[in-house]
Design an enzyme around this catalytic site. Structure first.
Site, mmCIF file in Angstrom:
data_model
loop_
_atom_site.group_PDB
_atom_site.id
_atom_site.type_symbol
_atom_site.label_atom_id
_atom_site.label_comp_id
_atom_site.label_asym_id
_atom_site.label_seq_id
_atom_site.Cartn_x
_atom_site.Cartn_y
_atom_site.Cartn_z
ATOM 1 N N HIS A 1 0.655 -1.187 -0.014
ATOM 2 C CA HIS A 1 0.036 -0.084 0.214
ATOM 3 C C HIS A 1 0.750 1.234 -0.068
ATOM 4 C CE1 HIS A 1 -3.740 2.061 -0.033
ATOM 5 N NE2 HIS A 1 -4.348 1.313 0.777
ATOM 6 N N ASP B 1 -11.233 -8.459 -17.082
ATOM 7 C CA ASP B 1 -11.705 -9.430 -18.088
ATOM 8 C C ASP B 1 -10.485 -10.124 -18.689
ATOM 9 O OD1 ASP B 1 -12.509 -11.335 -19.893
ATOM 10 O OD2 ASP B 1 -14.188 -9.991 -20.665
#
Length: 416
Positions: free
Chosen positions: A135, A358
């Site tokens: 992070h 996708d």
């Protein structure tokens, strides 16, 4: 803070990939390598330079570290189906094992641990692909930019991709008296391994609730009407609804202070604005504080308006925030691990392009988060089937969930 851990669930490709799961893994590894050519910091390590003369430490990205590289893991959960993950309101505990670097690695350990881990978990009738990203190197927007780009390259995209990461830091030239790398006093670095941090109780429960867009629109309209404005956003109205519902269901004393924390994207708030493709951790935190009695008595609109005001204040002078942080740097810490504090916080965003991930065999059917889940953390995602609807992951005690399932105001807005 720990790393970002998100994963997406797919139905197994039809027809099956050539050479089965082994062929799929090799294809994903190849496309990941190509993606890391663009997102090269994720293949590096954190560097740390300790200066004993002034007791400071400087951190930087070392893209040429000797042990550089990303982690790629293949796992199998041979008895788990897609329905086992989708159908229950509660998130099955086995989902935690679907994420890499799951041994309590914290951000500062990026000096020796990978900044990026990827795991492909094969289910009976599905595939779960997850990423763990340090992070301190990337925020949620950068996380999903990487994930989306990897999936686009996996589909066979040529040299031109939809969005490329931007690493330009020229906006820092306007910050007065900044010198790189930025020295951080060691007194501001209370780093401890995760094993030494308060562990979430085993009884904590993770559950997913769906908020349809028409219900969110009704909350937004109600909040704006109560305050005589049109400035309260859908997300602010929903967050206020969640905050009030949790406070009510936990039956907090009227004079008890309660807090709600946001992570705010700084990209559109700098002058000039940073591009959406800016890669890094461009976030700042903001908190709204109220007494429990005031929060419940003054209504949804008042809570949402206070959130709106806090975000507007944070948005007005992000350069001042950056300049003040450089002068007095403090690591961002999220105070949600204690079971006695009354802080709530949201992570992720329903605006992220989660379902654009996708890989070539259809969009995901669900998304889940992983990693160290502090008490009262709320994770937001777009809903899979309907644009404008929002999925929420809660991490709470079972008795709080039981109270929420009997709370008419909360139930009126959700779809289980």
């Amino acid at each position: 803070m720990g790393p970002i851990k998100n994963g997406v669930l797919f139905l197994k490709p039809e027809p099956p990939q050539e050479n089965g799961i082994n062929g799929l893994n090799e294809h994903l590894k190849t496309s990941l390598s190509r993606t890391l050519d663009l997102f090269y910091p994720l293949a590096g390590r954190l560097g740390a330079s300790v200066k004993d003369d002034d007791s400071t430490t400087c951190f930087f990205l070392d893209c040429n570290a000797a042990a550089a590289g990303a982690l790629f893991v293949h796992a199998a959960a041979g008895s788990v189906t897609v329905a086992d993950i989708l159908e229950p309101v509660d998130v099955p505990r086995i989902v935690h094992s679907f994420f890499p670097l799951n041994n309590g690695v914290l951000n500062f350990e990026g000096v020796s641990q990978p900044l990026l881990g990827v795991q492909v978990t094969e289910l009976v009738d599905g595939i779960f692909i997850s990423c763990t990203v340090n992070h301190s190197v990337a925020d949620g927007a950068s996380f999903w930019l990487f994930f989306n780009t990897w999936s686009e390259i996996s589909q066979g995209s040529g040299e031109i991709i939809t969005l490329s990461p931007v690493f330009d830091r020229c906006f820092l030239n306007d910050v007065n008296n900044v010198h790189f790398p930025i020295p951080i006093p060691q007194s501001m670095l209370p780093f401890r391994p995760l094993t030494q941090l308060p562990s979430p109780p085993q009884s904590l429960q993770e559950s997913v609730f769906h908020f349809r867009k028409e219900k969110i629109a009704a909350l937004k309209a109600r909040a704006n009407e109560e305050m005589g404005t049109n400035k309260i956003s859908s997300l602010q109205a929903l967050s206020a609804h969640l905050w009030r519902s949790l406070t009510r269901c936990r039956r907090l004393p009227e004079d008890q202070e309660t807090k709600y924390m946001f992570l705010i994207d700084a990209r559109p708030r700098t002058n000039p604005p940073l591009p959406a493709e800016y890669f890094g951790a461009a976030i700042q935190s903001g908190t709204v504080t109220m007494k429990a009695g005031e929060l419940l008595e003054r209504g949804l609109g008042y809570a949402a308006w206070e959130m709106n005001r806090m975000i507007a204040a944070a948005s007005s002078e992000p350069s001042n925030f950056l300049e003040s942080w450089v002068k007095d740097p403090k690591p961002l810490q999220v105070p949600l691990s204690s079971t006695t504090s009354d802080s709530y916080g949201t992570s992720n965003s329903p605006r992220f392009n989660v379902y654009g991930t996708d890989f070539g065999w259809g969009k995901p059917v669900a998304v889940r988060s992983g990693g160290y889940k502090p008490y009262r953390k709320i994770t937001l995602f777009p809903e899979a089937e309907e644009e404008g609807s929002i999925d929420t992951e809660f991490c709470l005690f079972p008795e709080t969930f039981e109270a929420m399932m009997e709370d008419a105001e909360f139930l009126e807005a959700i779809t289980v």
